[in-house]
Design an enzyme around this catalytic site. Structure first.
Site, short mmCIF file in Angstrom:
data_model
loop_
_atom_site.label_atom_id
_atom_site.label_comp_id
_atom_site.label_asym_id
_atom_site.label_seq_id
_atom_site.Cartn_x
_atom_site.Cartn_y
_atom_site.Cartn_z
N VAL A 1 -3.42 10.10 0.16
CA VAL A 1 -2.09 10.44 0.68
C VAL A 1 -0.99 9.56 0.09
CG1 VAL A 1 -2.96 11.36 2.85
CG2 VAL A 1 -2.32 8.94 2.72
N LYS A 2 -1.35 8.59 -0.76
CA LYS A 2 -0.34 7.71 -1.35
C LYS A 2 0.36 8.41 -2.51
CE LYS A 2 -1.26 4.13 1.30
NZ LYS A 2 -2.55 4.40 1.94
N GLN A 3 1.34 7.71 -3.12
CA GLN A 3 2.15 8.32 -4.19
C GLN A 3 1.31 8.76 -5.39
OE1 GLN A 3 2.83 5.53 -2.55
NE2 GLN A 3 5.01 5.29 -2.12
N ALA B 1 0.83 -1.21 0.00
CA ALA B 1 0.00 0.00 0.00
C ALA B 1 0.86 1.25 0.00
CB ALA B 1 -0.93 0.00 1.21
N HIS C 1 -5.24 5.57 -2.03
CA HIS C 1 -5.80 6.58 -1.12
C HIS C 1 -5.13 7.92 -1.41
CE1 HIS C 1 -6.22 8.76 2.72
NE2 HIS C 1 -7.34 8.08 2.88
#
Length: 401
Positions: A195-197, A169, A193
């Site tokens: 806030v991910k890369q 994740a 999500h």
């Protein structure tokens, strides 16, 4: 004289609050989603396959199957691996609850294994000691974006006939021995999500090189239903379909997929910026002895979802909680990743007790996550550094050296 902290009535370093993570949405992303809104398909349309092919191509896997979110994707992987009631699945406690919940959804028992004190990833030697005849799979977690030791974990899987379901994740764009994460394990889960890369709003995906797993994943996300004539047990008309498993409605929408198709075009750019921000943090904090900056294994390339510092509490006059509150008061949106999974009441009620994984528990007590996201400016980094110096200097013991 030590500076007066904002928590004690002083002036904060920043006027506006800086979150620990934030999505990077450009005009191209907005146009991609708007185009879908004007099309004939809002869900289960052509963008799904296009997005899946883009992800599979990027990581070097044969197949990719998208889902509503990372949790759904990991649940599907546990189903595809044949995990059932009474089986045991080994994972780390230093993760979000999904890593343990997914096998629980299938009725399996979760066995928590301790982590390596440097990488914060699952310790393969500790994991091997937890293997029993009931062990069906290992779910390693690429903490903060750094890949686990997959040579060791793959070796365990081969010796004990286990499935590796990688919780990546945090780790899209990361590499292990120059191989993209997503092409190594039996199945790999990525989360999108905000806030991910990269993001699809919510969303997740499983990559795999196994056609057997691919078929099961496809069916599971659509109520366990198939329309493939070769798999039908009875004959029907052209409208006919059959439900073979108790699956779920875990389908990603074309709106999500369109955003993902647009975002992946800039994924390498996002990761490059994250690495730059990390280099600035590393350089700024190397002289603060009360802080340990993240370690990166020489055989791994992190994609830097998180930047987690480790406090040397023996050199401080207060605990992590006060450091956290002081940084928040300076308008720096720090966070903590993660509360050990078995600390949560649900797992306590299942009989899990503190002391199971002493390394993970000790690390948790001293972790703080600093802001890290592509749209951060150099001035933002300066503010974070100033705030950390200000707070650590205030609480550092006078004889610390």
């Amino acid at each position: 004289m030590k500076p007066k902290l904002a928590i004690h009535g002083g002036t904060p370093v920043r006027r506006e609050f800086l979150p620990y993570g934030r999505q990077a949405i450009h005009d191209d992303d907005i146009r991609a989603v708007t185009d879908v809104l004007k099309s004939d398909f809002l869900t289960t349309g052509p963008k799904i396959e296009q997005f899946e092919k883009a992800i599979a191509s990027y990581v070097g896997a044969k197949y990719a199957v998208s889902f509503t979110n990372g949790t759904a994707a990991l649940h599907a992987a546990c189903f595809a691996a044949g995990i059932n009631e009474g089986d045991e699945v080994i994972t780390t406690p230093l993760t979000f609850v999904t890593s343990a919940n997914a096998p629980r959804y299938q009725g399996a028992n979760v066995v928590f294994s301790d982590v390596d004190e440097k990488t914060y990833n699952i310790d393969p030697k500790a994991a091997e000691k937890q293997i029993t005849p009931k062990t069906k799979a290992i779910i390693p977690v690429d903490f903060a974006g750094q890949p686990c030791d997959y040579d060791a974990l793959t070796g365990l899987a081969e010796r004990y006939n286990l499935t590796i379901i990688e919780d990546a994740a945090h780790a899209i764009g990361a590499k292990y021995k120059n191989k993209h994460i997503g092409s190594i394990s039996d199945m790999t889960m990525f989360s999108f999500h905000p806030v991910k890369q990269m993001t699809t709003g919510e969303g997740g995906i499983i990559t795999t090189n196994s056609f057997k797993y691919y078929e099961k994943l496809i069916q599971f996300r659509t109520h366990g239903i198939t329309r493939e004539e070769s798999k039908l047990m009875n004959q029907g008309g052209p409208w006919y379909y059959e439900m073979h498993h108790l699956g779920f409605n875990y389908r990603m929408t074309d709106l999500q997929a369109a955003l993902g198709i647009s975002q992946i075009k800039r994924l390498n750019q996002f990761i490059k910026k994250r690495k730059h921000l990390v280099s600035r943090y590393d350089e700024a904090f190397k002289s603060i002895q009360a802080i340990t900056t993240p370690f990166v294994h020489e055989e791994a390339q992190s994609s830097w979802h998180l930047y987690v510092i480790h406090l040397a509490q023996s050199q401080l006059t207060t605990d992590r909680k006060m450091i956290y509150k002081a940084l928040q008061s300076e308008n720096i949106g720090v966070n903590v990743h993660y509360i050990p999974v078995y600390y949560h009441p649900y797992y306590k009620h299942l009989g899990y007790l503190k002391g199971l994984c002493p390394v993970a528990e000790s690390l948790y007590e001293s972790f703080i996550t600093l802001p890290l996201f592509p749209s951060m400016t150099e001035a933002d980094v300066d503010d974070v550094v100033k705030a950390v110096y200000k707070v650590i200097d205030y609480y550092q013991k006078d004889d610390a050296s």
